[in-house]
Design a protein around this motif. Structure first.
Motif, PDB file in Angstrom:
ATOM      1  N   LEU A 300       0.807  -1.211   0.000  1.00 19.28           N
ATOM      2  CA  LEU A 300       0.000   0.000   0.000  1.00 19.28           C
ATOM      3  C   LEU A 300       0.842   1.263   0.000  1.00 19.28           C
ATOM      4  N   GLY A 301       2.160   1.122   0.030  1.00 23.15           N
ATOM      5  CA  GLY A 301       3.028   2.294   0.017  1.00 23.15           C
ATOM      6  C   GLY A 301       3.691   2.557   1.355  1.00 23.15           C
ATOM      7  N   GLN A 302       4.423   3.667   1.421  1.00 24.88           N
ATOM      8  CA  GLN A 302       5.217   4.012   2.601  1.00 24.88           C
ATOM      9  C   GLN A 302       4.786   5.347   3.198  1.00 24.88           C
ATOM     10  N   THR A 303       5.059   5.494   4.495  1.00 22.57           N
ATOM     11  CA  THR A 303       4.806   6.737   5.213  1.00 22.57           C
ATOM     12  C   THR A 303       6.069   7.134   5.953  1.00 22.57           C
ATOM     13  N   ALA A 304       6.462   8.398   5.847  1.00 22.13           N
ATOM     14  CA  ALA A 304       7.624   8.894   6.587  1.00 22.13           C
ATOM     15  C   ALA A 304       7.313   8.917   8.077  1.00 22.13           C
ATOM     16  N   THR A 305       8.319   8.547   8.869  1.00 21.17           N
ATOM     17  CA  THR A 305       8.125   8.532  10.327  1.00 21.17           C
ATOM     18  C   THR A 305       9.399   9.038  10.989  1.00 21.17           C
ATOM     19  N   GLU A 306       9.616   8.681  12.245  1.00 21.95           N
ATOM     20  CA  GLU A 306      10.814   9.107  12.964  1.00 21.95           C
ATOM     21  C   GLU A 306      12.084   8.631  12.262  1.00 21.95           C
ATOM     22  N   LYS A 307      13.191   9.365  12.447  1.00 25.53           N
ATOM     23  CA  LYS A 307      14.459   9.000  11.810  1.00 25.53           C
ATOM     24  C   LYS A 307      15.005   7.714  12.416  1.00 25.53           C
ATOM     25  N   THR A 308      15.289   6.757  11.548  1.00 25.00           N
ATOM     26  CA  THR A 308      15.805   5.432  11.923  1.00 25.00           C
ATOM     27  C   THR A 308      14.816   4.703  12.835  1.00 25.00           C
ATOM     28  N   PRO A 309      13.679   4.300  12.296  1.00 21.88           N
ATOM     29  CA  PRO A 309      12.631   3.657  13.118  1.00 21.88           C
ATOM     30  C   PRO A 309      12.938   2.186  13.374  1.00 21.88           C
ATOM     31  N   ARG A 310      13.696   1.937  14.430  1.00 25.28           N
ATOM     32  CA  ARG A 310      14.073   0.556  14.743  1.00 25.28           C
ATOM     33  C   ARG A 310      12.885  -0.248  15.253  1.00 25.28           C
ATOM     34  N   GLY A 311      12.110   0.310  16.173  1.00 25.85           N
ATOM     35  CA  GLY A 311      10.989  -0.422  16.758  1.00 25.85           C
ATOM     36  C   GLY A 311       9.705   0.368  16.716  1.00 25.85           C
ATOM     37  N   PHE A 312       8.583  -0.345  16.664  1.00 24.15           N
ATOM     38  CA  PHE A 312       7.273   0.294  16.766  1.00 24.15           C
ATOM     39  C   PHE A 312       6.279  -0.720  17.306  1.00 24.15           C
ATOM     40  N   ALA A 313       5.100  -0.271  17.645  1.00 19.09           N
ATOM     41  CA  ALA A 313       4.049  -1.155  18.147  1.00 19.09           C
ATOM     42  C   ALA A 313       2.692  -0.566  17.768  1.00 19.09           C
ATOM     43  N   ILE A 314       1.668  -1.420  17.773  1.00 21.43           N
ATOM     44  CA  ILE A 314       0.300  -1.034  17.435  1.00 21.43           C
ATOM     45  C   ILE A 314      -0.585  -1.273  18.652  1.00 21.43           C
ATOM     46  N   ASP A 315      -1.452  -0.324  18.973  1.00 23.44           N
ATOM     47  CA  ASP A 315      -2.279  -0.473  20.176  1.00 23.44           C
ATOM     48  C   ASP A 315      -3.365  -1.522  19.959  1.00 23.44           C
ATOM     49  N   SER A 316      -4.020  -1.930  21.030  1.00 18.38           N
ATOM     50  CA  SER A 316      -4.965  -3.049  21.003  1.00 18.38           C
ATOM     51  C   SER A 316      -6.217  -2.762  20.183  1.00 18.38           C
ATOM     52  N   THR A 317      -6.536  -1.487  19.968  1.00 18.50           N
ATOM     53  CA  THR A 317      -7.708  -1.146  19.156  1.00 18.50           C
ATOM     54  C   THR A 317      -7.377  -1.143  17.671  1.00 18.50           C
ATOM     55  N   GLY A 318      -6.091  -1.154  17.330  1.00 18.55           N
ATOM     56  CA  GLY A 318      -5.683  -1.062  15.936  1.00 18.55           C
ATOM     57  C   GLY A 318      -5.822   0.330  15.363  1.00 18.55           C
ATOM     58  N   ARG A 319      -6.027   1.319  16.216  1.00 16.21           N
ATOM     59  CA  ARG A 319      -6.240   2.700  15.744  1.00 16.21           C
ATOM     60  C   ARG A 319      -4.961   3.519  15.711  1.00 16.21           C
ATOM     61  N   PHE A 320      -3.907   3.064  16.436  1.00 12.44           N
ATOM     62  CA  PHE A 320      -2.701   3.872  16.527  1.00 12.44           C
ATOM     63  C   PHE A 320      -1.444   3.017  16.420  1.00 12.44           C
ATOM     64  N   LEU A 321      -0.455   3.564  15.723  1.00 10.29           N
ATOM     65  CA  LEU A 321       0.878   2.975  15.616  1.00 10.29           C
ATOM     66  C   LEU A 321       1.859   3.949  16.246  1.00 10.29           C
ATOM     67  N   VAL A 322       2.706   3.451  17.160  1.00 14.44           N
ATOM     68  CA  VAL A 322       3.688   4.284  17.839  1.00 14.44           C
ATOM     69  C   VAL A 322       5.078   3.820  17.420  1.00 14.44           C
ATOM     70  N   ALA A 323       5.861   4.725  16.809  1.00 11.42           N
ATOM     71  CA  ALA A 323       7.177   4.388  16.270  1.00 11.42           C
ATOM     72  C   ALA A 323       8.268   5.136  17.029  1.00 11.42           C
ATOM     73  N   ALA A 324       9.415   4.460  17.217  1.00  9.29           N
ATOM     74  CA  ALA A 324      10.561   5.053  17.910  1.00  9.29           C
ATOM     75  C   ALA A 324      11.673   5.350  16.920  1.00  9.29           C
ATOM     76  N   GLY A 325      12.230   6.563  16.991  1.00 10.06           N
ATOM     77  CA  GLY A 325      13.328   6.949  16.116  1.00 10.06           C
ATOM     78  C   GLY A 325      14.655   6.926  16.851  1.00 10.06           C
ATOM     79  N   GLN A 326      15.523   5.989  16.482  1.00  8.23           N
ATOM     80  CA  GLN A 326      16.813   5.885  17.162  1.00  8.23           C
ATOM     81  C   GLN A 326      17.634   7.165  17.048  1.00  8.23           C
ATOM     82  N   ASP A 327      17.562   7.837  15.891  1.00 14.31           N
ATOM     83  CA  ASP A 327      18.391   9.017  15.671  1.00 14.31           C
ATOM     84  C   ASP A 327      17.643  10.327  15.871  1.00 14.31           C
ATOM     85  N   SER A 328      16.341  10.273  16.105  1.00 17.23           N
ATOM     86  CA  SER A 328      15.589  11.497  16.406  1.00 17.23           C
ATOM     87  C   SER A 328      15.325  11.633  17.896  1.00 17.23           C
ATOM     88  N   HIS A 329      15.531  10.509  18.629  1.00 21.68           N
ATOM     89  CA  HIS A 329      15.319  10.492  20.080  1.00 21.68           C
ATOM     90  C   HIS A 329      13.894  10.917  20.439  1.00 21.68           C
TER      91      HIS A 329
END
Length: 364
Positions: A300-329
């Motif tokens: 479906l394509g790509q979305t820009a997110t935090e710089k160097t997104p090593r890890g992320f997770a999706i909440d239990s409702t499936g409504r939100f994705l939380v991404a961590a940027g190693q180089d954006s802190h």
């Protein structure tokens, strides 16, 4: 003739009380996001506000080590965090059901620097995979939730990276990034012991770099993301034999990508309709629609997110994705469109240095 109004009043009182209890429950229920920050050696405890699509800081917990992979127990009472600086160890925390805060229970030795940790279905055993040590291990877990001693150590092909048990707790799989394979082990949950399955290995393409893998909820399919070429594999999973059959290969790279691939993490939405994968060089998250019957993926394509997104997770409702940027802190909260799977404009929050792993927990 006088008609008593007491039954009606009692009924209204019960309805009002029930509504109040439901309202209190909705007020008290909360969702917390745990972020391990490797270089600041701490864990950020955040609260997810679904109404605003943001996270708010609750506390920062120092851990005195390079904290990276984490896992939460199925009953949401405990969080475990592996420290990848010497002395290698895992720290056990109790999660406060009222406010999401962490209370340290203790530490236990790990056999090496571990890229991934996970729990078996009983919560009695902790698995770990060592990238520099080329090994997987099993630690015991006590009734108090604290991790105990190393129970078993097994050598693997180079650079073991992820380790997880299937839903039936009969098989444990581990990825080897340097060996480009998944090893399959039979698991004795009474003794906490692993033995090679037959078949014992499933190979990916040479120099693909097998990294993370996940099952779908029904345990019909397994998805593998490869770090070195940023490919994504779909397998059919035979839960009876513990075997895999390749169905599809696709990529997480954006169109026109020219850099060095560096894929990282991968997760499904709770309803299984969408799969997301992060790629660190382009700092993007790829989205895929999942075919419910075949398990196959439609890009479906790509979305820009935090710089160097090593890890992320999706909440239990499936409504939100939380991404961590190693180089954006920082971490970003992306809203997920339920119909299209598209990720919304991120809401950001600064956390510690080198955030790399995220766990999301609903409490109580």
């Amino acid at each position: 003739m006088h008609v008593s109004t007491r039954p009606a009043r009692a009924a209204r009182s019960i309805v009002a009380t029930s509504a109040w209890l439901l309202a209190m429950g909705s007020v008290q229920a909360a969702t917390f996001v745990y972020v391990s920050n490797a270089d600041s050696q701490d864990i950020s405890v955040l609260e997810l506000d679904r109404g605003q699509g943001i996270v708010k800081t609750v506390e920062t917990v120092p851990v005195a080590g390079t904290v990276m992979p984490m896992v939460v127990s199925q009953d949401k009472r405990f969080l475990y965090a592996a420290l990848r600086s010497q002395p290698y160890r895992v720290t056990s925390f109790a999660i406060d059901a009222a406010n999401g805060r962490l209370r340290k229970l203790g530490e236990a030795p790990l056999a090496d620097s571990m890229a991934n940790i996970d729990l078996d279905a009983t919560g009695r055993w902790l698995f770990a995979a060592s990238y520099p040590g080329h090994k997987i291990t099993v630690n015991s877990i006590g009734k108090d939730g604290a991790v105990g001693a190393v129970q078993q150590l097994l050598p693997t092909a180079p650079n073991a990276h992820a380790i997880h048990a299937d839903a039936n707790n009969r098989f444990v799989l581990a990825s080897s990034l340097g060996g480009d394979n998944l090893s399959i082990w039979r698991f004795d949950a009474e003794k906490g012991l692993l033995t090679p399955n037959d078949p014992a290995l499933v190979s990916a393409a040479p120099k693909s770099g097998a990294r993370h893998f996940i099952w779908d909820k029904a345990q019909r399919f397994l998805y593998l993301i490869n770090e070195v070429d940023a490919s994504l594999y779909v397998y059919a999973w035979d839960a009876a034999r513990g075997s895999l059959r390749e169905l599809q290969r696709t990529t997480t790279l954006p169109s026109g990508f020219t850099g060095k691939p560096w894929a990282a993490d991968m997760h499904l939405t709770p309803d299984g309709k969408f799969l997301y994968a992060s790629e660190r060089t382009s700092s993007t998250i790829s989205a895929f629609r999942v075919d419910a019957s075949s398990g196959l993926l439609q890009p479906l394509g790509q979305t820009a997110t935090e710089k160097t997104p090593r890890g992320f997770a999706i909440d239990s409702t499936g409504r939100f994705l939380v991404a961590a940027g190693q180089d954006s802190h920082s971490v970003s909260v992306h809203a997920i469109d339920a119909a299209s799977g598209a990720l919304g404009t991120p809401n950001r929050l600064a956390v510690g240095k080198n955030p790399n792993w995220i766990e999301i927990v609903d409490l109580p």
